[in-house]
Each structure stands twice: as C-alpha cells, then as structure tokens.
Scaffold this motif. Structure first.
Motif, PDB file in Angstrom:
ATOM      1  N   ASP A  66       0.836  -1.210   0.000  1.00 36.03           N
ATOM      2  CA  ASP A  66       0.000   0.000   0.000  1.00 36.03           C
ATOM      3  C   ASP A  66       0.867   1.255   0.000  1.00 36.03           C
ATOM      4  OD1 ASP A  66      -2.170  -1.696   0.141  1.00 36.03           O
ATOM      5  OD2 ASP A  66      -2.539  -1.359   2.282  1.00 36.03           O
ATOM      6  N   LYS A 102      -3.953  -4.309  -6.825  1.00 36.26           N
ATOM      7  CA  LYS A 102      -3.415  -2.954  -6.697  1.00 36.26           C
ATOM      8  C   LYS A 102      -3.059  -2.369  -8.069  1.00 36.26           C
ATOM      9  CE  LYS A 102      -3.428  -1.657  -2.406  1.00 36.26           C
ATOM     10  NZ  LYS A 102      -4.040  -0.373  -1.976  1.00 36.26           N
ATOM     11  N   LYS A 107       4.437   5.677 -12.949  1.00 33.43           N
ATOM     12  CA  LYS A 107       3.448   4.601 -13.048  1.00 33.43           C
ATOM     13  C   LYS A 107       4.094   3.228 -13.171  1.00 33.43           C
ATOM     14  CE  LYS A 107      -0.560   5.407 -14.728  1.00 33.43           C
ATOM     15  NZ  LYS A 107      -1.742   5.658 -15.589  1.00 33.43           N
ATOM     16  N   PHE A 160       2.672   1.863  -3.422  1.00 34.84           N
ATOM     17  CA  PHE A 160       1.826   2.427  -4.476  1.00 34.84           C
ATOM     18  C   PHE A 160       1.535   3.904  -4.215  1.00 34.84           C
ATOM     19  CE2 PHE A 160       1.392  -1.839  -5.926  1.00 34.84           C
ATOM     20  CZ  PHE A 160       0.937  -1.767  -7.230  1.00 34.84           C
ATOM     21  N   GLU A 161       1.296   4.257  -2.961  1.00 36.37           N
ATOM     22  CA  GLU A 161       1.057   5.656  -2.636  1.00 36.37           C
ATOM     23  C   GLU A 161       2.310   6.504  -2.873  1.00 36.37           C
ATOM     24  OE1 GLU A 161      -1.617   7.692  -1.660  1.00 36.37           O
ATOM     25  OE2 GLU A 161      -2.606   5.980  -2.615  1.00 36.37           O
ATOM     26  N   GLU A 188      -6.275  -1.251  -9.510  1.00 33.55           N
ATOM     27  CA  GLU A 188      -6.809  -0.088  -8.804  1.00 33.55           C
ATOM     28  C   GLU A 188      -6.102   1.198  -9.212  1.00 33.55           C
ATOM     29  OE1 GLU A 188      -6.975   1.648  -4.211  1.00 33.55           O
ATOM     30  OE2 GLU A 188      -6.534  -0.490  -4.549  1.00 33.55           O
ATOM     31  N   TYR A 189      -4.762   1.162  -9.304  1.00 34.28           N
ATOM     32  CA  TYR A 189      -3.989   2.362  -9.592  1.00 34.28           C
ATOM     33  C   TYR A 189      -3.678   2.527 -11.078  1.00 34.28           C
ATOM     34  CZ  TYR A 189      -2.940   3.293  -4.638  1.00 34.28           C
ATOM     35  OH  TYR A 189      -3.019   3.601  -3.305  1.00 34.28           O
ATOM     36  N   LYS A 239       2.645   7.071  -6.562  1.00 32.37           N
ATOM     37  CA  LYS A 239       1.631   8.049  -6.980  1.00 32.37           C
ATOM     38  C   LYS A 239       2.091   9.469  -6.659  1.00 32.37           C
ATOM     39  CE  LYS A 239      -3.270   9.206  -6.327  1.00 32.37           C
ATOM     40  NZ  LYS A 239      -4.518   8.798  -5.619  1.00 32.37           N
TER      41      LYS A 239
END
Length: 277
Positions: A112, A141, A124, A115-116, A144-145, A119
C-alpha cells in the motif's frame, strides 16, 4: 567570377552536398536508421554510495537521461514540496525519473505504501520484490492504480525470484500490468539464458537491468558491459525482434565507490552496439 556567379555556384554546391549526404558512393539512397523503442537508463542502485547531485553529474558525463529512483535519493516520507524539488533537480540535468525501486515489500502495508509513494512521485512503474502470498493482492493494486509493477529477479541467492521463469510462472494468470524487471546478469548466474527468456517472456517485461557478468555461474561477478559472457549484440537483436519498448537501465555494481570509468565504458559499448547493428 562576378558576385552573382559566385552565389549561384555556392547554392549549387550546398544542394549537391545535401543530396550526397543521403546517398552512398553508388548513388543509392541511404536509409535513415529508425530509433529503437527502448531507451538507455540508469538503475538508481548504481549510485548507492553517492548523493543525488553526484549521481546526476555522472549521468551528465555519459549522456544518460533516465533514472529509476531509489529511496536513498528520495525517501518514502518525502513531502510534496521535497518531491517537486527532486524533479526540478533532475530536470536541471535533463534527467527524467521513470520508475521507483526496487522496493522490498514484506507486508501488504508495504505494498500500500509503495503504491502511494509512486503516486506522489508521479511515476506509473514500480520495481519491487513482494512475497508469493501477496501476488493476488498486488495484482488488484495494479488494477486499482493502473500502474505497472515489475518484479526483480536476483539470482541463486534469491529464494523468491531467482530468474525470469520463477516470476512469470507465478504471475502469468494475473493482471497483465504485473510483470518483470528482468535482471539479465542474475538470470544467467542462475543458469538461464537471458536472451531466450526475453523472447519467451517479453510481453511481461516492463524494465530491464542491463549488466554483464564474468561467468555463467553463481560465482559470476558483474563487470563492464563489454567484458562479460552475455552476448550484448544478441540481446539488442532480440529486443528489436520482440519490439521491446521499456527501459534498459544499466546497473553497474563493480567498483561501486568509484564507478564512473566502468559506467562510461559500458554506456559507450552499449551505444556502439546499438549503432552498429
């Protein structure tokens, strides 16, 4: 010769020169070489012993313009202001950060956070090493992203992902944004042919760690790109054949406290091979 005749002859010579520049000695047109879809970058780990400004200075000297960002240059806890300043520093050296990692992800909280982090950084592509039991979660994930995640193989010492097959066999049924950061040197140290594996798994290779090694064995050491046992010409040919469009990031792990000469030799060799075939 008067002034008007001089100008006419000068113009004629200029036009003739332009025509000759696009023909060979037999008067045939010389085809302009098409640029490869893959680009040369640097794996951030190469600069583990250097501050960002020192790393960028080395990249400027060898004219490499893409960097996979490591957290020792841009910590996971970086604020938006620090991230903005980081990108501005890269831009001053005409360098673009194209991905983050490798990041070891031992928990789902690590995933988590990774990925944050990506971002916030504005990329990417994440290069990482997750646990086997978290691959389904990781696949979700990616959906989702809408990010790509490239799992890095690390050779015989790596109990999770020693080679490309060990990654592909576990992710082939999962989201197609989940793939490989293919380390060709570690793959060969595990006894697997990196060129054959590029042909085999190219549709899931999103990043490539470019290096050479002294022998095709677990004892093989990384070395300058021109001095090892991996056929770099064959590598470029297969990348072109499969239309690879990711990054080829040089990960130079020899003389890591004084790497510039080896980096320069490796970059020069790579560019020479690309231009010659």
């Amino acid at each position: 010769m008067n002034k008007r005749e001089f100008i006419k002859k000068s113009l004629a010579g200029t036009i003739a020169g332009a025509v000759l520049a696009t023909t060979d000695t037999f008067g045939q047109k010389v085809s302009q070489k098409k640029a490869d879809p893959f680009k040369l970058g640097m794996a951030g780990y190469t600069f583990v012993h250097f501050k960002l400004d020192q790393a960028l200075e080395m990249m400027r000297k060898v004219d490499v313009r893409y960097l996979c960002i490591k957290d020792f240059h841009l910590p996971f806890t970086s604020t938006p202001e620090e991230i903005k300043a980081f990108h501005e520093t890269l831009a001053q050296s005409n360098v673009t950060g194209y991905a983050v990692g490798p990041i070891y992800m031992k928990t789902r909280a690590d995933i988590d956070n990774g990925f944050e982090y990506a971002k916030r950084v504005g990329v990417k592509l994440i290069v990482g090493i997750p646990l086997h039991e978290d691959l389904e979660y990781l696949s979700d994930k990616c959906k989702e992203y809408d990010f790509h995640y490239a799992i890095h193989n690390h050779g015989p010492e790596d109990k999770l992902y020693p080679d490309a097959t060990s990654v592909y066999s576990r992710i082939k049924h999962l989201d197609k944004r989940l793939g490989l950061c293919f380390d060709i040197g570690h793959n060969l140290r595990y006894g697997k042919d990196p060129i054959a594996d590029i042909a085999r798994y190219h549709d899931r290779i999103f990043d490539l760690h470019l290096k050479n090694i002294t022998s095709a064995s677990a004892e093989g050491k990384t070395c300058e790109l021109s001095r090892g046992v991996i056929d770099i010409q064959g590598l470029i040919r297969v990348l072109r054949k499969v239309k690879y469009s990711g990054m080829c990031s040089l990960e130079y792990e020899k003389d890591m406290k004084d790497p510039l000469a080896g980096i320069a030799e490796s970059v020069g060799y790579y560019k020479g091979v690309v231009d010659s075939i």
